[in-house]
Write an enzyme that holds these catalytic residues in place. Structure first.
Site, PDB file in Angstrom:
ATOM      1  N   TYR A  63     -17.608 -12.274  36.211  1.00 30.35           N
ATOM      2  CA  TYR A  63     -18.665 -11.908  35.261  1.00 30.35           C
ATOM      3  C   TYR A  63     -18.567 -10.428  34.895  1.00 30.35           C
ATOM      4  O   TYR A  63     -18.624 -10.062  33.712  1.00 30.35           O
ATOM      5  CB  TYR A  63     -20.022 -12.236  35.880  1.00 30.35           C
ATOM      6  CG  TYR A  63     -21.204 -12.039  34.953  1.00 30.35           C
ATOM      7  CD1 TYR A  63     -21.465 -12.947  33.928  1.00 30.35           C
ATOM      8  CD2 TYR A  63     -22.063 -10.955  35.117  1.00 30.35           C
ATOM      9  CE1 TYR A  63     -22.555 -12.768  33.088  1.00 30.35           C
ATOM     10  CE2 TYR A  63     -23.154 -10.778  34.282  1.00 30.35           C
ATOM     11  CZ  TYR A  63     -23.403 -11.679  33.277  1.00 30.35           C
ATOM     12  OH  TYR A  63     -24.477 -11.505  32.431  1.00 30.35           O
ATOM     13  N   SER A 103     -24.055  -6.750  30.198  1.00 31.66           N
ATOM     14  CA  SER A 103     -24.835  -6.708  31.443  1.00 31.66           C
ATOM     15  C   SER A 103     -24.526  -5.393  32.150  1.00 31.66           C
ATOM     16  O   SER A 103     -23.436  -4.828  31.982  1.00 31.66           O
ATOM     17  CB  SER A 103     -24.417  -7.890  32.323  1.00 31.66           C
ATOM     18  OG  SER A 103     -24.733  -7.642  33.672  1.00 31.66           O
TER      19      SER A 103
HETATM   20  P1  NAP Z   1     -28.616 -18.956  29.685  1.00 30.71           P
HETATM   21  O1  NAP Z   1     -30.068 -19.218  29.757  1.00 30.71           O
HETATM   22  O2  NAP Z   1     -27.726 -19.543  30.716  1.00 30.71           O
HETATM   23  O3  NAP Z   1     -28.098 -19.388  28.234  1.00 30.71           O
HETATM   24  C1  NAP Z   1     -26.735 -19.291  27.924  1.00 30.71           C
HETATM   25  C2  NAP Z   1     -26.497 -19.827  26.530  1.00 30.71           C
HETATM   26  O4  NAP Z   1     -25.069 -19.813  26.305  1.00 30.71           O
HETATM   27  C3  NAP Z   1     -26.980 -21.251  26.365  1.00 30.71           C
HETATM   28  O5  NAP Z   1     -27.598 -21.405  25.110  1.00 30.71           O
HETATM   29  C4  NAP Z   1     -25.698 -22.057  26.425  1.00 30.71           C
HETATM   30  O6  NAP Z   1     -25.811 -23.190  25.599  1.00 30.71           O
HETATM   31  C5  NAP Z   1     -24.670 -21.079  25.823  1.00 30.71           C
HETATM   32  N1  NAP Z   1     -23.327 -21.426  26.251  1.00 30.71           N
HETATM   33  C6  NAP Z   1     -22.819 -21.363  27.506  1.00 30.71           C
HETATM   34  N2  NAP Z   1     -21.568 -21.850  27.519  1.00 30.71           N
HETATM   35  C7  NAP Z   1     -21.280 -22.230  26.252  1.00 30.71           C
HETATM   36  C8  NAP Z   1     -20.154 -22.830  25.631  1.00 30.71           C
HETATM   37  N3  NAP Z   1     -19.044 -23.155  26.329  1.00 30.71           N
HETATM   38  N4  NAP Z   1     -20.207 -23.089  24.308  1.00 30.71           N
HETATM   39  C9  NAP Z   1     -21.313 -22.788  23.597  1.00 30.71           C
HETATM   40  N5  NAP Z   1     -22.406 -22.226  24.116  1.00 30.71           N
HETATM   41  C10 NAP Z   1     -22.397 -21.952  25.436  1.00 30.71           C
HETATM   42  O7  NAP Z   1     -28.307 -17.395  29.696  1.00 30.71           O
HETATM   43  P2  NAP Z   1     -29.202 -16.111  29.335  1.00 30.71           P
HETATM   44  O8  NAP Z   1     -29.721 -15.585  30.598  1.00 30.71           O
HETATM   45  O9  NAP Z   1     -30.112 -16.413  28.204  1.00 30.71           O
HETATM   46  O10 NAP Z   1     -28.047 -15.105  28.889  1.00 30.71           O
HETATM   47  C11 NAP Z   1     -27.807 -14.745  27.534  1.00 30.71           C
HETATM   48  C12 NAP Z   1     -26.856 -13.551  27.545  1.00 30.71           C
HETATM   49  O11 NAP Z   1     -27.463 -12.449  28.215  1.00 30.71           O
HETATM   50  C13 NAP Z   1     -25.547 -13.833  28.306  1.00 30.71           C
HETATM   51  O12 NAP Z   1     -24.466 -13.234  27.611  1.00 30.71           O
HETATM   52  C14 NAP Z   1     -25.768 -13.140  29.643  1.00 30.71           C
HETATM   53  O13 NAP Z   1     -24.552 -12.770  30.250  1.00 30.71           O
HETATM   54  C15 NAP Z   1     -26.613 -11.950  29.230  1.00 30.71           C
HETATM   55  N6  NAP Z   1     -27.439 -11.395  30.319  1.00 30.71           N
HETATM   56  C16 NAP Z   1     -28.438 -12.111  30.883  1.00 30.71           C
HETATM   57  C17 NAP Z   1     -29.220 -11.544  31.884  1.00 30.71           C
HETATM   58  C18 NAP Z   1     -30.350 -12.305  32.537  1.00 30.71           C
HETATM   59  O14 NAP Z   1     -30.955 -11.787  33.496  1.00 30.71           O
HETATM   60  N7  NAP Z   1     -30.700 -13.492  32.079  1.00 30.71           N
HETATM   61  C19 NAP Z   1     -28.955 -10.245  32.345  1.00 30.71           C
HETATM   62  C20 NAP Z   1     -27.912  -9.517  31.756  1.00 30.71           C
HETATM   63  C21 NAP Z   1     -27.159 -10.113  30.738  1.00 30.71           C
HETATM   64  P3  NAP Z   1     -25.280 -24.670  25.968  1.00 30.71           P
HETATM   65  O15 NAP Z   1     -25.254 -24.801  27.464  1.00 30.71           O
HETATM   66  O16 NAP Z   1     -26.250 -25.524  25.262  1.00 30.71           O
HETATM   67  O17 NAP Z   1     -23.914 -24.709  25.348  1.00 30.71           O
END
Ligand code: NAP
Length: 245
Positions: free
Chosen positions: A157, A144
């Site tokens: 974070y 990020s």
């Molecule tokens: P999200 O919708 O919250 O999805 C997160 C995923 O991680 C879910 O599939 C969740 O699955 C899994 N997860 C969380 N805790 C877990 C655990 N203890 N064990 C196994 N799986 C786990 O997040 P996202 O926005 O798609 O983010 C994906 C990546 O992109 C992350 O690394 C985030 O930091 C990064 N990112 C996102 C954004 C944004 O704007 N969305 C911006 C910058 C970076 P379960 O809950 O089913 O386990």
């Protein structure tokens, strides 16, 4: 399936929703067999249905990344079945709470570091020997802009993503003589559950859909992605150089 990832095996964490879900689907569309990890079985099953609908294949591995022994076992299981791993998308992550650094509860800080950093290192340790066996290994670690910006109230974070980038760079430099390429990927603001948790008042329709972000991410897993030890910024569609020591 026909695509440039035919015969490739790809592991995607956090594949039950958001960016991970759509990246897994894109990789399957491109011909890779997807090993999809997350805790939520329903989300993984939806993904499996979507992958089957486009003629692809997946193996579902529901588990909690807090279970370090399970991460170790995963590498062994992949070796038994496929003997190698071609693609890793270490995407799973948690936000923690957004609050002044002195107000962050210890259990929140530890959970963010555990899922975002320790589990990522453990996963690298588990699959590195398998990725070394691939003639075209590609590892993408999701980061990020907060790894660099260090805005007020985002300490757990931000610190965790800075650590993820340090893991990616170190692993890349150690693998320089191999076909294996390792990069950090900043997806940018994306319409997901994590983003809604961070910015509850924001209109999600103003943000890119994870499907579009995933297409860019999946496009970084092929033979033509030859960078290593770098950061790819999806929003800007470019690699950023770190200052090398
Ligand atoms: P999200 O919708 O919250 O999805 C997160 C995923 O991680 C879910 O599939 C969740 O699955 C899994 N997860 C969380 N805790 C877990 C655990 N203890 N064990 C196994 N799986 C786990 O997040 P996202 O926005 O798609 O983010 C994906 C990546 O992109 C992350 O690394 C985030 O930091 C990064 N990112 C996102 C954004 C944004 O704007 N969305 C911006 C910058 C970076 P379960 O809950 O089913 O386990």
């Amino acid at each position: 399936m026909s695509g440039n990832l035919n015969g490739r095996v790809a592991l995607v964490t956090g594949a039950s929703r958001g960016i991970g879900y759509f990246t897994a689907l894109e990789l399957a569309k491109m011909g890779a067999h997807v090993i999809a990890c997350a805790r939520t079985v329903g989300g993984l099953e939806d993904l499996d249905d979507a992958i089957k609908a486009v003629g692809g294949s997946a193996t579902l591995v529901p588990f909690d990344l807090g279970d370090m022994a399970a991460i170790d076992s995963l590498g062994g299981a992949i070796f038994e079945r496929w003997g190698k791993l071609d693609i890793l998308v270490a995407n799973a992550g948690v936000l923690g709470t957004i609050s002044p650094i002195g107000h962050v509860e210890a259990k929140t800080f530890e959970k963010v570091m555990n899922v975002n950093v320790t589990a990522t290192w453990r996963l690298i340790r588990s699959v590195d020997p398998l990725m070394q066996k691939s003639d075209q290994g590609r590892a993408l670690l999701l980061t990020s802009s907060l790894a660099h910006k260090c805005k007020p109230f985002w300490a757990p974070y931000s610190a965790s993503k800075a650590a993820v980038e340090a893991l990616a760079r170190t692993w890349a430099y150690e693998s320089e003589r191999l076909p294996l390429k390792i990069i950090s990927v900043d997806p940018g603001a994306t319409r997901t559950a994590m983003r809604a948790q961070a910015y509850p008042g924001e209109d999600p329709d103003t943000l890119p859909h994870p499907h579009d972000v995933a297409k860019v991410i999946a496009g970084l897993t092929g033979a033509d992605m030859t960078e290593t030890g770098k950061l790819y910024i999806v929003r800007e569609k470019r690699f950023a150089d770190y200052k090398l020591p």
